[in-house]
Structures are given as structure tokens and as C-alpha cells.
Design a protein around this motif. Structure first.
Motif, PDB file in Angstrom:
ATOM      1  N   SER A  84       0.541  -1.369  -0.109  1.00  0.00           N
ATOM      2  CA  SER A  84       0.324   0.251  -0.131  1.00  0.00           C
ATOM      3  C   SER A  84       0.778   0.599   0.182  1.00  0.00           C
ATOM      4  CB  SER A  84      -0.957  -0.258   1.170  1.00  0.00           C
ATOM      5  OG  SER A  84      -2.043   1.045   1.571  1.00  0.00           O
ATOM      6  N   ASN A  85       2.388   1.695   0.751  1.00  0.00           N
ATOM      7  CA  ASN A  85       3.131   2.724   0.575  1.00  0.00           C
ATOM      8  C   ASN A  85       3.395   3.118  -0.635  1.00  0.00           C
ATOM      9  OD1 ASN A  85       2.123   3.114   3.761  1.00  0.00           O
ATOM     10  ND2 ASN A  85       3.571   1.977   4.019  1.00  0.00           N
ATOM     11  N   LEU A  86       4.129   1.752  -1.280  1.00  0.00           N
ATOM     12  CA  LEU A  86       4.577   1.912  -2.664  1.00  0.00           C
ATOM     13  C   LEU A  86       3.643   2.367  -3.796  1.00  0.00           C
ATOM     14  CD1 LEU A  86       6.668  -1.265  -2.523  1.00  0.00           C
ATOM     15  CD2 LEU A  86       7.401   1.389  -2.062  1.00  0.00           C
ATOM     16  N   SER A  87       2.439   2.259  -3.422  1.00  0.00           N
ATOM     17  CA  SER A  87       1.310   2.408  -4.712  1.00  0.00           C
ATOM     18  C   SER A  87       1.388   3.535  -5.412  1.00  0.00           C
ATOM     19  CB  SER A  87      -0.414   3.374  -4.188  1.00  0.00           C
ATOM     20  OG  SER A  87       0.004   4.188  -3.272  1.00  0.00           O
ATOM     21  N   TRP A  88       1.948   4.816  -4.983  1.00  0.00           N
ATOM     22  CA  TRP A  88       2.290   5.292  -5.828  1.00  0.00           C
ATOM     23  C   TRP A  88       3.999   5.747  -6.572  1.00  0.00           C
ATOM     24  CZ3 TRP A  88      -0.567   9.700  -7.589  1.00  0.00           C
ATOM     25  CH2 TRP A  88      -1.219  10.086  -7.546  1.00  0.00           C
ATOM     26  N   THR A  89       4.389   4.948  -6.245  1.00  0.00           N
ATOM     27  CA  THR A  89       5.861   4.392  -6.956  1.00  0.00           C
ATOM     28  C   THR A  89       5.455   3.332  -7.767  1.00  0.00           C
ATOM     29  OG1 THR A  89       6.958   4.832  -4.850  1.00  0.00           O
ATOM     30  CG2 THR A  89       7.831   3.527  -6.166  1.00  0.00           C
ATOM     31  N   LEU A  90       5.126   2.508  -7.496  1.00  0.00           N
ATOM     32  CA  LEU A  90       4.130   1.157  -8.626  1.00  0.00           C
ATOM     33  C   LEU A  90       3.813   2.378  -9.667  1.00  0.00           C
ATOM     34  CD1 LEU A  90       3.362  -1.257  -6.151  1.00  0.00           C
ATOM     35  CD2 LEU A  90       4.717  -1.508  -7.603  1.00  0.00           C
ATOM     36  N   LEU A  91       3.310   3.407  -9.896  1.00  0.00           N
ATOM     37  CA  LEU A  91       2.280   4.006 -10.593  1.00  0.00           C
ATOM     38  C   LEU A  91       2.868   4.343 -11.436  1.00  0.00           C
ATOM     39  CD1 LEU A  91      -1.167   4.419 -12.033  1.00  0.00           C
ATOM     40  CD2 LEU A  91      -0.730   6.889 -10.065  1.00  0.00           C
ATOM     41  N   PHE A  92       3.724   5.484 -10.602  1.00  0.00           N
ATOM     42  CA  PHE A  92       4.887   5.922 -12.149  1.00  0.00           C
ATOM     43  C   PHE A  92       5.694   5.080 -12.541  1.00  0.00           C
ATOM     44  CE2 PHE A  92       4.024   9.557  -8.792  1.00  0.00           C
ATOM     45  CZ  PHE A  92       3.220  10.359  -9.969  1.00  0.00           C
ATOM     46  N   PHE A  93       5.584   3.807 -11.666  1.00  0.00           N
ATOM     47  CA  PHE A  93       6.428   2.898 -12.611  1.00  0.00           C
ATOM     48  C   PHE A  93       5.684   2.474 -14.340  1.00  0.00           C
ATOM     49  CE2 PHE A  93       7.398  -1.740 -13.463  1.00  0.00           C
ATOM     50  CZ  PHE A  93       8.956  -1.413 -14.005  1.00  0.00           C
ATOM     51  N   LYS A 131      -1.027  -3.652 -14.659  1.00  0.00           N
ATOM     52  CA  LYS A 131      -2.393  -4.484 -13.994  1.00  0.00           C
ATOM     53  C   LYS A 131      -1.976  -4.524 -13.103  1.00  0.00           C
ATOM     54  CE  LYS A 131      -3.884  -6.613 -18.287  1.00  0.00           C
ATOM     55  NZ  LYS A 131      -4.137  -7.724 -18.659  1.00  0.00           N
ATOM     56  N   PHE A 132      -0.882  -5.378 -12.819  1.00  0.00           N
ATOM     57  CA  PHE A 132      -0.547  -5.239 -11.119  1.00  0.00           C
ATOM     58  C   PHE A 132      -0.552  -4.211 -10.336  1.00  0.00           C
ATOM     59  CE2 PHE A 132       2.559  -6.034  -8.444  1.00  0.00           C
ATOM     60  CZ  PHE A 132       2.662  -6.855  -7.387  1.00  0.00           C
ATOM     61  N   CYS A 133       0.168  -2.940 -10.670  1.00  0.00           N
ATOM     62  CA  CYS A 133       0.456  -1.764 -10.476  1.00  0.00           C
ATOM     63  C   CYS A 133      -1.216  -1.043  -9.891  1.00  0.00           C
ATOM     64  CB  CYS A 133       1.611  -0.889 -11.070  1.00  0.00           C
ATOM     65  SG  CYS A 133       2.910  -1.839 -11.914  1.00  0.00           S
ATOM     66  N   CYS A 134      -1.685  -1.236 -10.853  1.00  0.00           N
ATOM     67  CA  CYS A 134      -2.730   0.145 -10.724  1.00  0.00           C
ATOM     68  C   CYS A 134      -3.912  -0.945  -9.829  1.00  0.00           C
ATOM     69  CB  CYS A 134      -3.350  -0.268 -12.390  1.00  0.00           C
ATOM     70  SG  CYS A 134      -2.771   1.139 -13.445  1.00  0.00           S
ATOM     71  N   LEU A 135      -4.067  -2.017  -9.685  1.00  0.00           N
ATOM     72  CA  LEU A 135      -4.255  -2.714  -8.299  1.00  0.00           C
ATOM     73  C   LEU A 135      -3.668  -2.136  -7.398  1.00  0.00           C
ATOM     74  CD1 LEU A 135      -5.166  -6.695  -9.812  1.00  0.00           C
ATOM     75  CD2 LEU A 135      -6.829  -4.991  -9.454  1.00  0.00           C
ATOM     76  N   ILE A 136      -2.267  -2.276  -6.844  1.00  0.00           N
ATOM     77  CA  ILE A 136      -2.829  -1.747  -5.417  1.00  0.00           C
ATOM     78  C   ILE A 136      -3.047  -0.391  -5.543  1.00  0.00           C
ATOM     79  CG2 ILE A 136       0.077  -1.388  -4.323  1.00  0.00           C
ATOM     80  CD1 ILE A 136       0.829  -4.054  -5.807  1.00  0.00           C
ATOM     81  N   PHE A 137      -2.288   0.492  -7.027  1.00  0.00           N
ATOM     82  CA  PHE A 137      -2.514   2.001  -6.681  1.00  0.00           C
ATOM     83  C   PHE A 137      -4.073   2.315  -6.347  1.00  0.00           C
ATOM     84  CE2 PHE A 137      -4.594   5.677  -8.880  1.00  0.00           C
ATOM     85  CZ  PHE A 137      -3.986   7.065  -7.451  1.00  0.00           C
ATOM     86  N   PHE A 138      -4.743   1.684  -7.033  1.00  0.00           N
ATOM     87  CA  PHE A 138      -6.743   2.142  -6.724  1.00  0.00           C
ATOM     88  C   PHE A 138      -7.025   1.393  -5.144  1.00  0.00           C
ATOM     89  CE2 PHE A 138      -6.534   1.857 -11.439  1.00  0.00           C
ATOM     90  CZ  PHE A 138      -6.714   2.982 -11.803  1.00  0.00           C
ATOM     91  N   ALA A 139      -6.503   0.647  -4.794  1.00  0.00           N
ATOM     92  CA  ALA A 139      -6.968   0.148  -3.899  1.00  0.00           C
ATOM     93  C   ALA A 139      -6.135   0.625  -2.137  1.00  0.00           C
ATOM     94  CB  ALA A 139      -6.161  -1.693  -3.508  1.00  0.00           C
ATOM     95  N   SER A 140      -5.199   1.201  -3.223  1.00  0.00           N
ATOM     96  CA  SER A 140      -4.804   2.100  -1.912  1.00  0.00           C
ATOM     97  C   SER A 140      -5.385   3.349  -1.897  1.00  0.00           C
ATOM     98  CB  SER A 140      -2.963   2.295  -2.254  1.00  0.00           C
ATOM     99  OG  SER A 140      -2.723   2.845  -1.098  1.00  0.00           O
ATOM    100  N   PHE A 141      -5.253   3.505  -3.184  1.00  0.00           N
ATOM    101  CA  PHE A 141      -5.796   5.349  -2.991  1.00  0.00           C
ATOM    102  C   PHE A 141      -7.673   5.135  -2.411  1.00  0.00           C
ATOM    103  CE2 PHE A 141      -8.165   8.859  -4.739  1.00  0.00           C
ATOM    104  CZ  PHE A 141      -7.922  10.016  -4.789  1.00  0.00           C
ATOM    105  N   LEU A 142      -8.246   4.250  -2.953  1.00  0.00           N
ATOM    106  CA  LEU A 142      -9.082   4.153  -2.315  1.00  0.00           C
ATOM    107  C   LEU A 142      -9.822   3.815  -0.855  1.00  0.00           C
ATOM    108  CD1 LEU A 142     -11.155   1.897  -5.273  1.00  0.00           C
ATOM    109  CD2 LEU A 142     -11.328   4.326  -4.763  1.00  0.00           C
ATOM    110  N   THR A 143      -8.653   3.015  -0.679  1.00  0.00           N
ATOM    111  CA  THR A 143      -9.148   2.422   1.090  1.00  0.00           C
ATOM    112  C   THR A 143      -8.794   3.774   1.957  1.00  0.00           C
ATOM    113  OG1 THR A 143      -7.819   0.500   0.972  1.00  0.00           O
ATOM    114  CG2 THR A 143      -7.620   1.334   2.640  1.00  0.00           C
ATOM    115  N   ARG A 144      -7.903   5.069   0.991  1.00  0.00           N
ATOM    116  CA  ARG A 144      -7.712   6.411   2.265  1.00  0.00           C
ATOM    117  C   ARG A 144      -8.305   7.200   2.138  1.00  0.00           C
ATOM    118  NH1 ARG A 144      -2.171   5.517  -0.256  1.00  0.00           N
ATOM    119  NH2 ARG A 144      -2.911   7.310  -0.814  1.00  0.00           N
ATOM    120  N   ARG A 145      -8.978   7.376   0.557  1.00  0.00           N
ATOM    121  CA  ARG A 145     -10.112   7.787   0.713  1.00  0.00           C
ATOM    122  C   ARG A 145     -12.067   7.618   0.188  1.00  0.00           C
ATOM    123  NH1 ARG A 145      -6.887  12.402  -1.686  1.00  0.00           N
ATOM    124  NH2 ARG A 145      -8.894  13.480  -1.450  1.00  0.00           N
TER     125      ARG A 145
END
Length: 412
Positions: A84-93, A131-145
Motif C-alpha cells: 500500500s505504501n508503494l502504491s504511487w511508486t508502482l503507479l509511476f513505474f 495491471k498489477f501496479c494499477c490494482l495496488i494503486f487503486f486499492a490503496s487510494f480508495l482505502t485512504r479516500r
């Protein structure tokens, strides 16, 4: 039955849910085993003719299978909090990879599409990594917001990210991955608590955009018209679909026998990748096809069971992540089998855990590693409380008519 008795029954059922922990790895192992057999059978003639080695694609598949299993092990050793903490890093990657593949000389063009990056003897498909990175990003962002999703300012952030990813994928072009990623993201936004008007508006805009892209693109429009009447162009645009349908017809109830397919003998293109399900149906018949469909249904059920358990324990990142994995794998399997059987227009999507394909196979196992990690973390947490059961009933997935009017709880 009183409310307390119902809660007690649900808590007991949740505590016993670990009895089904074996279902998830069993389905993945079964599908991967079927994939090994079918890749060997479907590619043997083509590999012998093109590479001079009948087992070329089987050997390649086994290498990526081993890489995928190792990747799943590594992914499962990392806690969900770190992911979850790596979500933005994975998205930019992922965005960087999608940009790099479009650079002439870097991206590798195959059949008119710039979807691959050559790294020595192997090729990497950035769309699968996305697919892998976006799943983690969306899950992390939606959890926080999730509590602010009913406001346009928060709602538009994941939608804007999704739009950027979709545009980059369409530039390759990879229309199939756009459909799968968009559908998964919208389903996750729905579960997180977006308002129904917002969701319906977004789905409507996405549908209009997909239709518009199909109409303005000559080759996509041709695919649609061919899909409606493939036999009208059976030696032109409808050739691949008609050969796939012939494979289904030859299979009948119990198939012609493993290794006895005729369509794989240079009649059906991509027999070991996108259309492996057609060869499976020809050799194993309707019975074999139903077995594979049942395995995907059971895999999806096991993932949704994890979603419910995570929601009950207020582990919302785990819930959204496993829900996204379930939607993505089920959606991709449905599209692949639908294309092979003539239910859907032709799209270049592999069958998860079964088709030959390096990046796709490794990413599918990485997603399994995430789900396996979620299952282990949920099994080690405290049992479900009565308050959690009461709270879960207020979530959008159980109260769609009140979507966006109730809070989904605090982030894990």
C-alpha cells in the motif's frame, strides 16, 4: 432467529472459513497444470516447423511458469501495508513503462502493435505490469479516500489516473487491456463507496468512448462487423474466428482426444496463446471446457470469500485488492473464452494461468501472491466482532441503493 444469533452464526462461519484456504492455491495449480498440457499440445506442430524444436514453446512456458511461481513467493512475503505504501511508486513505474514502449527503437512492434520491450532474450509487456501496479494503486487510494469519494474532487483522482493509463494503452494499441483495467477499476470504485449517479455517469461515458473508438478505427470496426457474421468473410477478416468455431464443433461432448486436434495444424493462428481454449475444447470437448470454467468460477468464489472476510475485519485495503484481483482474472478469462467461442469480438487477451505468454503468466502469479498474502494476514488477525458484522452490512456492496450515503469505515 434473533439478530445476535445471526451475528454469532456469521462469526462462526468466518472462523471456519480457513477450512477453504486450500481452494485458492488448488485452483491456480490446476489451471497452471492444464496450461502446461495444452501449451505443449497446441504448439507442437508450429514449434517444430518454425523453430525446429517441437517442445520450444513448452520449454519457454515452463521457464516463465517457474519465474511466476518464484514471483508469487516473493510477492507473498511482503506485507500488504508495504504494498500500500508503494502504491504511487508502482503507479509511476507503470506509467513510465507504458511511455517507454511507445519510443521507436525501444518498443517492439508485432502485428502492428507496439506492446513489447525486448530485454535480451525475453520480452516484457508493460500492459501486464500496469495491471498489477494499477490494482495496488487503486486499492490503496480508495482505502485512504473512500469517505470522500462522494465529492467530485476525490472521485476524479482515480478516474483521471485511469484515463491516463487508458490513453497510453490505446496508443500501443491494446484495446483489450483497456477494457479489463477500466472494468476492474470501476468495480473497485463502486465497492469503495462512490455515489450511484457518479458511477452511472462514468460507466456511460466509458461505454460511449469505447463505441466511438470502435467506430472511428477502421480495423476495430471491421472486427465488429466480422464478429456479427464471421462466415461471410471466413477466408478474410473472419478466418480466425471461423477456425476457432470449427474447433469447438469438432470437440462435441468429449473431444477428439488429447493431441488429436486438427485446427492446431496451421489452421488456427495463435493456437497456444489467445485461442488455446478453442484447442482445449476440440481435444477435451464440452466436458473439458466446463471443467476449466468451473475452476475459474471456484477461483473467483475463493477470492470473493476473502473480500467478505476482509470487510468484516475492516481490512479495507485487503478487501479492495482481492476484489480487484477477482474482477480482473474473472473478466480476462471471460473475455478470452468469449472471444474463442464467438461470444465477443476478437481481442488479444490471454487465458489466465493457461495460455502461453511470459509477462501475462508472471503477472497472474504475482496477483495470486497478493491474494495468498491477504489470506494469510486475514487468517492471523483477531476474530470478527459483532460491531464489524453490523458495520459490514452498511457497505455499498451490500446496500447498493444507499451507495455513497453511508461511510464504509476507517482504513485498515
Amino acid at each position: 432467529m434473533s439478530r445476535k444469533e445471526r451475528v454469532a452464526l456469521e462469526v462462526a462461519a468466518n472462523d471456519q472459513a480457513d477450512e477453504f484456504a486450500w481452494v485458492l492455491p488448488f485452483c491456480v495449480l490446476a489451471l497452471a497444470s492444464i496450461g502446461v498440457v495444452m501449451v505443449a499440445s497446441a504448439s507442437i506442430a508450429f514449434a517444430a516447423d518454425v523453430y525446429g524444436d517441437s517442445w520450444y514453446f513448452l520449454k519457454r512456458h515452463l521457464v516463465f511458469l517457474a519465474a511466476g511461481a518464484f514471483g508469487a513467493f516473493v510477492v507473498s512475503r511482503v506485507s500488504l501495508a508495504i504494498w500500500s505504501n508503494l502504491s504511487w511508486t508502482l503507479l509511476f513505474f507503470a506509467l513510465g513503462m507504458l511511455l517507454i514502449v511507445l519510443i521507436p527503437g525501444v518498443g517492439r512492434a508485432v502485428n502492428g502493435s507496439m506492446r513489447w520491450i525486448a530485454l535480451g532474450p525475453i520480452t516484457v509487456q508493460p500492459a501486464e505490469i500496469a495491471k498489477f501496479c494499477c490494482l495496488i494503486f487503486f486499492a490503496s487510494f480508495l482505502t485512504r479516500r473512500h469517505e470522500k469519494l462522494r465529492h467530485w474532487s476525490s472521485f476524479m483522482v482515480p478516474i483521471s489516473v485511469l484515463g491516463i493509463v487508458a490513453v497510453l494503452l490505446l496508443l500501443e494499441p491494446d484495446f483489450g487491456s483497456v477494457v479489463v483495467i477500466s472494468g476492474t477499476a470501476l468495480a473497485m470504485v463502486f465497492l469503495a463507496g462512490a455515489r450511484l449517479p457518479h458511477t452511472f455517469l462514468l460507466v456511460g461515458l466509458a461505454a460511449c468512448g469505447l463505441v466511438l473508438m470502435a467506430l472511428v478505427s477502421p480495423y476495430r470496426l471491421q472486427r465488429l462487423t466480422t464478429f456479427m457474421d464471421p462466415w461471410g468473410e471466413q477466408f478474410a477478416g473472419g478466418y480466425q474466428l471461423t477456425q476457432s468455431l470449427i474447433a469447438f464443433g469438432r470437440g462435441e461432448w468429449f473431444g477428439v482426444g488429447l493431441g488429436n486436434s486438427v485446427q492446431k495444424l496451421f489452421y488456427l493462428p495463435e493456437a497456444h496463446t489467445d485461442f488455446v481454449f478453442a484447442i482445449l475444447a476440440e481435444e477435451w470437448g464440452m466436458l473439458g471446457g466446463l471443467v476449466v470454467i468451473a475452476l475459474y468460477a471456484t477461483l473467483t468464489w475463493s477470492l470473493l470469500r476473502l473480500v467478505r472476510k476482509a470487510l468484516a475485519k475492516q481490512a479495507f485495503f485487503a478487501a479492495l485488492l482481492t476484489f480487484g484481483i477477482a474482477v480482473l482474472l474473472a473478466g480476462q478469462a471471460f473475455v478470452n473464452m468469449g472471444v474463442a467461442s464467438g461470444l465477443l469480438p476478437t481481442k488479444g487477451l490471454t487465458l489466465p494461468f493457461v495460455s502461453s505468454g511470459g509477462s501475462s503468466l508472471v503477472v497472474c502469479f504475482a496477483l495470486f501472491g497478493l491474494a495468498w498474502r491477504a489470506q494469510k494476514e486475514l487468517s492471523s488477525e483477531a476474530p470478527v466482532s459483532e460491531g464489524s458484522i453490523a458495520r459490514i452490512r452498511q457497505l455499498p456492496i451490500f446496500n447498493p441503493l444507499q451507495l455513497g450515503d453511508r461511510k464504509t469505515g476507517e482504513a485498515a
